[in-house]
Design a protein around this motif. Structure first.
Motif, PDB file in Angstrom:
ATOM      1  N   VAL A   1      -4.784  21.135  39.991  1.00  0.00           N
ATOM      2  CA  VAL A   1      -6.219  21.375  40.133  1.00  0.00           C
ATOM      3  C   VAL A   1      -6.489  22.870  40.238  1.00  0.00           C
ATOM      4  O   VAL A   1      -5.588  23.655  40.532  1.00  0.00           O
TER       5      VAL A   1
ATOM      6  N   ILE B   1      -8.668  28.673  48.941  1.00  0.00           N
ATOM      7  CA  ILE B   1     -10.112  28.575  49.128  1.00  0.00           C
ATOM      8  C   ILE B   1     -10.490  29.475  50.291  1.00  0.00           C
ATOM      9  O   ILE B   1      -9.834  29.474  51.324  1.00  0.00           O
TER      10      ILE B   1
ATOM     11  N   THR C   1      -6.103  20.014  49.179  1.00  0.00           N
ATOM     12  CA  THR C   1      -5.493  20.812  48.119  1.00  0.00           C
ATOM     13  C   THR C   1      -4.910  22.101  48.689  1.00  0.00           C
ATOM     14  O   THR C   1      -5.374  22.593  49.725  1.00  0.00           O
TER      15      THR C   1
ATOM     16  N   ALA D   1     -11.853  19.063  49.736  1.00  0.00           N
ATOM     17  CA  ALA D   1     -12.989  18.900  48.833  1.00  0.00           C
ATOM     18  C   ALA D   1     -13.507  17.474  48.929  1.00  0.00           C
ATOM     19  O   ALA D   1     -12.742  16.523  49.122  1.00  0.00           O
TER      20      ALA D   1
ATOM     21  N   LEU E   1     -13.850  21.861  42.375  1.00  0.00           N
ATOM     22  CA  LEU E   1     -12.423  21.619  42.235  1.00  0.00           C
ATOM     23  C   LEU E   1     -12.283  20.828  40.950  1.00  0.00           C
ATOM     24  O   LEU E   1     -12.787  19.703  40.838  1.00  0.00           O
TER      25      LEU E   1
ATOM     26  N   ALA F   1      -9.651  25.637  41.756  1.00  0.00           N
ATOM     27  CA  ALA F   1     -10.892  25.849  42.492  1.00  0.00           C
ATOM     28  C   ALA F   1     -11.611  27.052  41.904  1.00  0.00           C
ATOM     29  O   ALA F   1     -11.002  28.103  41.686  1.00  0.00           O
TER      30      ALA F   1
ATOM     31  N   ASN G   1     -15.696  21.662  46.836  1.00  0.00           N
ATOM     32  CA  ASN G   1     -14.995  22.330  47.937  1.00  0.00           C
ATOM     33  C   ASN G   1     -15.914  22.479  49.139  1.00  0.00           C
ATOM     34  O   ASN G   1     -17.052  22.919  49.013  1.00  0.00           O
TER      35      ASN G   1
END
Length: 430
Positions: free
Chosen positions: A223, A270, A266, A305, A279, A225, A290
């Motif tokens: 993933v 962040i 995750t 998230a 995300l 962000a 998020n």
């Protein structure tokens, strides 16, 4: 809420050479209790903790949470930017799309990010503030966050973000991919789920992002962000990681009461300002918004998230109604474990959990059912209640407005059952 869990909204214009102050709507300062000259029993205690909490606070949801150590809190100011205009659900309904978490063989990650970043916006929260010297009113930048453009309809572009990014705002400004700035209107917001929907003129929207199906996520899925950490100077910063875990439950304190968010964990980096950002998976679909991180010395890579499958129904209802309609009880509550034991002497020793009715709203569902101040709720429909969050969770998950619910309560040490006809949070019964 634990000090570890913090939203990532960002304070603007900190004092030079000082750490930015990050206002956290989920966390409230604990006011020390003043020594009382005499103990007036449970009734005087609850009268004290509920002073000033009635009124508009009772319309926030089915159950209003009263922090027994924060009875002097200030009510949130009305949001001048909020619009309650309703759109037909058939005109604008967002849905999730089937998605794969494997990379698109025809596009690199850089291509996916470049495309997705066009739908990521910066959001600045402006709030009214009085000049302490002249008394004149003005607006100041209070915080910033991120948002995602997810739909364009009838000359309007719709943006999802976190409620805590825009909460208390008198004005909201959106910063677009091309550097343009636009005034935003708050279509609807929900403090419990920490989601809000804004709209701007569609001429500013060059791209939208689709919501992917978060139910298929697995730990290890890749993933990214995308958001605006530390303010708009670092707009559309991209960090990469994996899904660390799914179905995490994080207890939070919101302006509408205690709640338990179901979130994706995750390790993608962040930071403050990422709140409300996307995300995304490697297909370029939004699989989460998020919202939280664990911030503590020595802790890294613990971000959270809100899953897209939870986001979509909320934003659809916010667009249709401007708020989330929930079953409404009409009480203020103080959790049993937060009340000094000296006030609980009438309870049987076998009662270890529950929530105390600190105040009953006149003409509410609770009042019509005969609930009284100092009643201790220990179960609903046979489901054990250990705190106000349990009660709220059961009601919002299993019941609708106009449903009947059976509460088991203790009143002056005696167990009784009370049947309640629940109201609608948007139009309490009279």
């Amino acid at each position: 809420m634990s000090d570890l869990y913090k939203p990532f909204d960002e304070q603007i214009n900190p004092t030079p050479n000082e750490e930015p102050i990050k206002p956290n709507p989920y966390e409230k300062p604990v006011e020390p209790l003043k020594k009382q000259k005499k103990t007036g029993g449970m009734k005087s205690f609850l009268s004290m903790v509920t002073a000033g909490v009635m009124g508009s606070a009772l319309t926030l949801g089915a159950v209003t949470y009263t922090d027994v150590f924060d009875f002097l809190k200030t009510e949130p100011q009305p949001n001048a930017a909020t619009s309650t205009e309703s759109l037909s659900q058939s005109e604008l309904t967002t849905s999730v799309v089937p998605t794969s978490n494997s990379s698109n063989p025809t596009a690199s990650l850089a291509d996916v990010v470049e495309d997705a970043s066009k739908a990521i916006v910066g959001i600045v929260n402006y709030q009214n503030q009085s000049n302490p010297f002249s008394g004149a009113q003005g607006t100041v930048q209070s915080g910033s966050g991120s948002g995602v453009i997810f739909n364009v309809q009838d000359d309007d572009a719709y943006i999802v973000t976190n409620n805590h990014v825009i909460e208390g705002a008198s004005e909201v400004e959106v910063s677009l991919y091309d550097g343009e700035k636009a005034k935003a209107e708050v279509v609807g917001a929900d403090a419990l789920t920490d989601l809000a929907v804004l709209k701007i003129d569609e001429k500013y929207a060059t791209h939208t992002l689709k919501f992917g199906d978060s139910s298929g996520l697995r730990p290890g899925d890749q993933v990214m962000a995308i958001g605006n950490p530390l303010g708009l100077d670092l707009s559309r910063t991209v960090t990469q990681g994996i899904v660390s875990a799914i179905d995490r439950n994080i207890a939070v304190d919101t302006s509408a009461g205690k709640w338990e968010l179901s979130v994706i964990q995750t390790d993608a980096a962040i930071n403050p300002g990422n709140s409300g950002g996307a995300l995304i998976n490697t297909s370029g679909h939004v699989i989460g918004i998020n919202s939280l991180k664990i911030s503590d010395s020595g802790v890294e890579g613990l971000g959270f998230a809100i899953p897209s499958n939870d986001v979509v129904p909320i934003i659809n209802e916010l667009i249709e109604h401007g708020k989330i309609e929930r079953p409404y009880l009409g009480v203020s509550l103080a959790d049993l474990q937060e009340v000094p034991s000296m006030y609980l002497q009438s309870l049987p020793e076998s009662v270890k959990g529950g929530t105390i009715v600190a105040q009953v709203e006149p003409n509410s569902a609770a009042a019509n059912a005969g609930l009284k101040q100092m009643d201790v709720i220990v179960s609903i429909d046979g489901e054990e209640i250990t705190n106000s969050s349990d009660l709220r969770k059961y009601m919002y998950t299993n019941l609708n407005a106009k449903d009947k619910a059976t509460l088991k309560i203790y009143r002056e040490g005696q167990a009784i059952e009370v049947e309640v006809n629940l109201a609608n949070s948007t139009s309490p019964i009279n």
